[in-house]
Design a protein around this motif. Sequence first.
Motif, short mmCIF file in Angstrom:
data_model
loop_
_atom_site.label_atom_id
_atom_site.label_comp_id
_atom_site.label_asym_id
_atom_site.label_seq_id
_atom_site.Cartn_x
_atom_site.Cartn_y
_atom_site.Cartn_z
N TYR A 188 39.82 38.46 -14.01
CA TYR A 188 38.70 38.69 -13.10
C TYR A 188 38.30 37.30 -12.64
CZ TYR A 188 35.53 42.01 -10.97
OH TYR A 188 34.90 42.84 -10.07
N GLN A 189 38.69 36.97 -11.41
CA GLN A 189 38.59 35.60 -10.92
C GLN A 189 37.15 35.11 -10.83
OE1 GLN A 189 38.96 38.28 -8.98
NE2 GLN A 189 38.42 37.90 -6.86
N ARG A 190 37.00 33.79 -10.74
CA ARG A 190 35.67 33.22 -10.58
C ARG A 190 35.12 33.57 -9.19
NH1 ARG A 190 32.96 27.56 -12.41
NH2 ARG A 190 34.04 28.13 -14.30
N LEU A 191 33.94 34.15 -9.18
CA LEU A 191 33.29 34.52 -7.93
C LEU A 191 31.97 33.79 -7.83
CD1 LEU A 191 33.65 38.42 -8.01
CD2 LEU A 191 35.09 36.80 -6.79
N HIS A 192 31.39 33.81 -6.65
CA HIS A 192 30.02 33.32 -6.51
C HIS A 192 29.19 34.38 -5.82
CE1 HIS A 192 26.59 30.81 -5.68
NE2 HIS A 192 27.06 29.98 -6.59
N THR A 213 45.03 38.96 -1.51
CA THR A 213 45.28 38.40 -0.17
C THR A 213 46.68 38.85 0.28
OG1 THR A 213 46.05 36.46 -1.37
CG2 THR A 213 43.82 36.36 -0.48
N PRO A 214 46.94 38.84 1.59
CA PRO A 214 48.24 39.32 2.08
C PRO A 214 49.43 38.62 1.40
CG PRO A 214 46.74 39.04 3.91
CD PRO A 214 46.03 38.52 2.69
N ASP A 215 49.30 37.30 1.12
CA ASP A 215 50.45 36.62 0.50
C ASP A 215 50.70 37.14 -0.91
OD1 ASP A 215 47.95 35.34 -0.03
OD2 ASP A 215 49.03 33.66 -0.95
N ARG A 216 49.64 37.44 -1.64
CA ARG A 216 49.83 37.99 -3.00
C ARG A 216 50.44 39.38 -2.94
NH1 ARG A 216 44.71 36.48 -6.91
NH2 ARG A 216 45.47 34.42 -7.39
N VAL A 217 49.96 40.20 -2.03
CA VAL A 217 50.47 41.56 -1.92
C VAL A 217 51.94 41.50 -1.48
CG1 VAL A 217 50.22 43.78 -0.73
CG2 VAL A 217 48.19 42.53 -1.45
N TRP A 218 52.23 40.62 -0.55
CA TRP A 218 53.61 40.49 -0.07
C TRP A 218 54.52 40.05 -1.22
CZ3 TRP A 218 57.85 37.44 0.67
CH2 TRP A 218 58.80 37.93 1.59
N ALA A 219 54.02 39.11 -2.03
CA ALA A 219 54.82 38.65 -3.18
C ALA A 219 55.08 39.80 -4.15
CB ALA A 219 54.11 37.49 -3.87
N GLU A 271 47.01 40.86 -8.94
CA GLU A 271 45.76 40.14 -9.25
C GLU A 271 44.84 40.07 -8.02
OE1 GLU A 271 44.74 39.43 -12.10
OE2 GLU A 271 46.20 38.37 -13.35
N MET A 272 43.52 40.07 -8.29
CA MET A 272 42.52 39.84 -7.25
C MET A 272 42.39 38.34 -7.02
SD MET A 272 39.50 42.54 -8.23
CE MET A 272 39.02 41.77 -9.78
N PRO A 273 41.97 37.89 -5.87
CA PRO A 273 41.83 38.65 -4.64
C PRO A 273 43.20 38.98 -4.06
CG PRO A 273 41.36 36.33 -4.24
CD PRO A 273 41.59 36.47 -5.70
N GLY A 303 35.02 42.33 -0.93
CA GLY A 303 35.14 40.87 -0.98
C GLY A 303 35.80 40.43 -2.28
N THR A 304 35.36 41.04 -3.37
CA THR A 304 35.91 40.72 -4.70
C THR A 304 37.39 41.04 -4.77
OG1 THR A 304 33.79 41.23 -5.74
CG2 THR A 304 35.75 41.31 -7.16
N ALA A 305 37.74 42.24 -4.37
CA ALA A 305 39.12 42.69 -4.54
C ALA A 305 40.07 41.99 -3.58
CB ALA A 305 39.19 44.21 -4.35
#
Length: 795
Positions: A197-201, A780-786, A776-778, A694-696
Amino acid sequence: ADGGPDPEKHHGHGRGGMGESVKRKEDKRFITGRGNYVDDIKKPGMLHCEIVRSPHAHARINDIDKSRALDVDGVVAVLTAEDLAGHDLATMPTLMDDTQDVLVNDKVKFQSQEVAAVIATDRYIAKDGAEKVTVDYEVLDPVVTAKDALEADAPLIRDELEDQEDNHIFDWDVGDKEATDAIFEESEVTVKEQMEYQRLHPAPIETCGCVADWDPGKEKITVHLTSQAPHAHRTLFSMVSGIPEHKVRIVSPDIGGGFGNKVPIYPGYVVAAAASVVLEQPVKWMEERSENIQTTGFARDYDMTGELAATKDGKIRAVRTDVLANHGAYNAVAQPSKFPAGFFNIFTGSYDVEAAYGSLTAAFTNTAPGGVAYRCSFRVTEAVYLIERMVKVLAHELDMDPAEIRRRNFIQPEEFPYESATGWNYDSGDYEKALDLALEMADYDHYREEQQRRIEEDADKLIGIGISSFTEVVGAGPGKTCDIAGIEMFDSADIRVNPTGNAVLRVGVQTQGQGHETTFAQIVAEELGMDVENISVEHGDTDTDPYGLGTYGSRSTPVAGAATAVAARKVRDKAKSIAANELEAAEEDIEWDRESGHFHVAGAPDRSITITEIAAGAYMNHPAGEEPGLEAVDYYDPPEMTYPFGSYIVVVEVDRETGEVDFEKFVAVDDCGNRINPMVIEGQIHGGLAQGIGTAMMEHVTYDENGNCTGGDFMNYLLPTAKEIPNFETGYTVTPSPHHPIGAKGVGESPTVGSPPAIVNAVVDAMAHADVTHVEMPMTPDRVWAALADVGLEL
Ligand code: CDP
């Protein structure tokens, strides 16, 4: 006792009581530009404070040269730790019993840490001055992740602490390890997944700041503060500064969003207050956006392992989890002192399991301190993510429908009050009802068919369907288990009815946009038979409001809302004696009718009187032997927390060529018990879902290996905007809380807590036919593509 409003009759009797979508009273001033935020406060002779911050994440300070800054015309003072030490303010306590430098004493421990402060006649001059403060740093090796910080050769961050030989803060565990391990040993099926669960603000629109104004004549300090908890902050200000508490006044005017970010005390507040006392002039400190993201309370940053043990037909028997928590340079998490890992131990969620065990290790790193509850009850968000992700992982392993597996494991309505394997007492719930409604609204079967069709046709865009059937825990207290810095987490309400029949309600909580000025007035309208227009709600001034612990963790309705209902009922009791006097009847013969809002003589409904007439009587014709006036106060310590719940279903389309994710359908069914204002609730759900997206999909406070915060501004910390937000379809069920005076549970944080796992489950589901179990979150398109490329699904 009064049973409270009937959930079956939620029409508000036409006076703006419970269940009516009364328009928000506060909006007139907001939409006409008349809001009054801390940065709007301007005082005669007011000075401005700018903080000099470290460019390094880990560095010893050899020297600070103020002279060039002091030469700037308009710079009044330059403060360093040495100056503050003269006033015993070199350090301040965090909310978790640690000690944080107000201005760096010796060694910088995270990038952008507060090194010096420049006080000047104008903000721009203060900024010019800050650029001219020369600091001689000796740069040290930083350590950024919790895992690296716990390596044997990691640089020691907190070398000023006696007995601190490494970066380890604490270990914590909960549940029955032996029983849980035994079930894992013998179970037919076990699954395991690693997830971050990544660092968020929290990133509220309004950053943090204050105007501190010391009055040497009264020897009293008034601080206009971006505070979610004005009274708790008054006590802490007094403890830190040594100024007696009755000589400290905290005023929280309009607050532009808090989301947990405005619960801690920050060094800027202390510096501004100290400067005002020393210079005997008002001092304003207001952060910029990057200062807010890079230095004030972050959220999450949990590295989690989840495990489930189950039978072959999908009955979950046990849950096991282990967490590595990054707490930053100081242990400054914002949570009740008895809960070092917040409410993470609610990780068994909506499911009836035989045993559970969780362990956690927390570490110091060269990153900003925090661990605040971002629209969350103290780590419940991480817990919900863990269990709702794991149920999906298990469903995949067993090749079962994720809706069906949930159904098989839900705690059943008749099992409430339910004690969970980790000792939580759930008040009420009907999980299957919420799930069934969500499935119907989402047209679930249709999308399952569509998903299959796309796979068979080898389509460019895949369909994924994600479910989250979450259980929340909101409304801390009870005071015996929950506190902030030792102060029990009760809350309060003070109602004063005026001679002309209108009333002022003062509460100990502090709205930051949730609409309390409307919804709390609705509770009084409901309980006293008054018109909602005749009730005004005041909050955020410690000189006039009753003591309360503030607004976070969706506690306002469960705690201060309860206090409001009880205080109103106390007023109603007194009103009965006045009614008896006015109607020339015995007090015990006076009845109150919720429907009409009138008091009448039993058996003679025509002999009735309104609260307005009673108010006049209380001041102009009060019964002999009784006090005049019509008012009451209540301090409410809840017997238990409330457990809102819901089922969210997200349908996504995943583009195999770009990794982009589009929301096809977003259904949110929530149950927050009896509803005060359906329109406000819907607004809360929409806002919270946006934050869940935003989180996801987007948000992440990132650091490079040197400890540079690379996700510390809105160019790099991406917030969702209207463009990224789909159309939400909201639905609801009503399962009242049996212990809350009006049967209400909190709702504000449910969507932020409940939606991220639904979104991740949906994206994973789109690739499940190729055995993807986690992204993993977030996302992002590059993560989903990977992730697509990993299993050969990319185009
Ligand atoms: O503590 P916070 O105000 O953030 O959260 P909350 O108690 O969940 O309330 C958020 C808003 O929703 C407030 O204006 C509540 O009065 C309203 N609400 C409601 O109308 N009915 C409920 N059952 C719960 C909350």
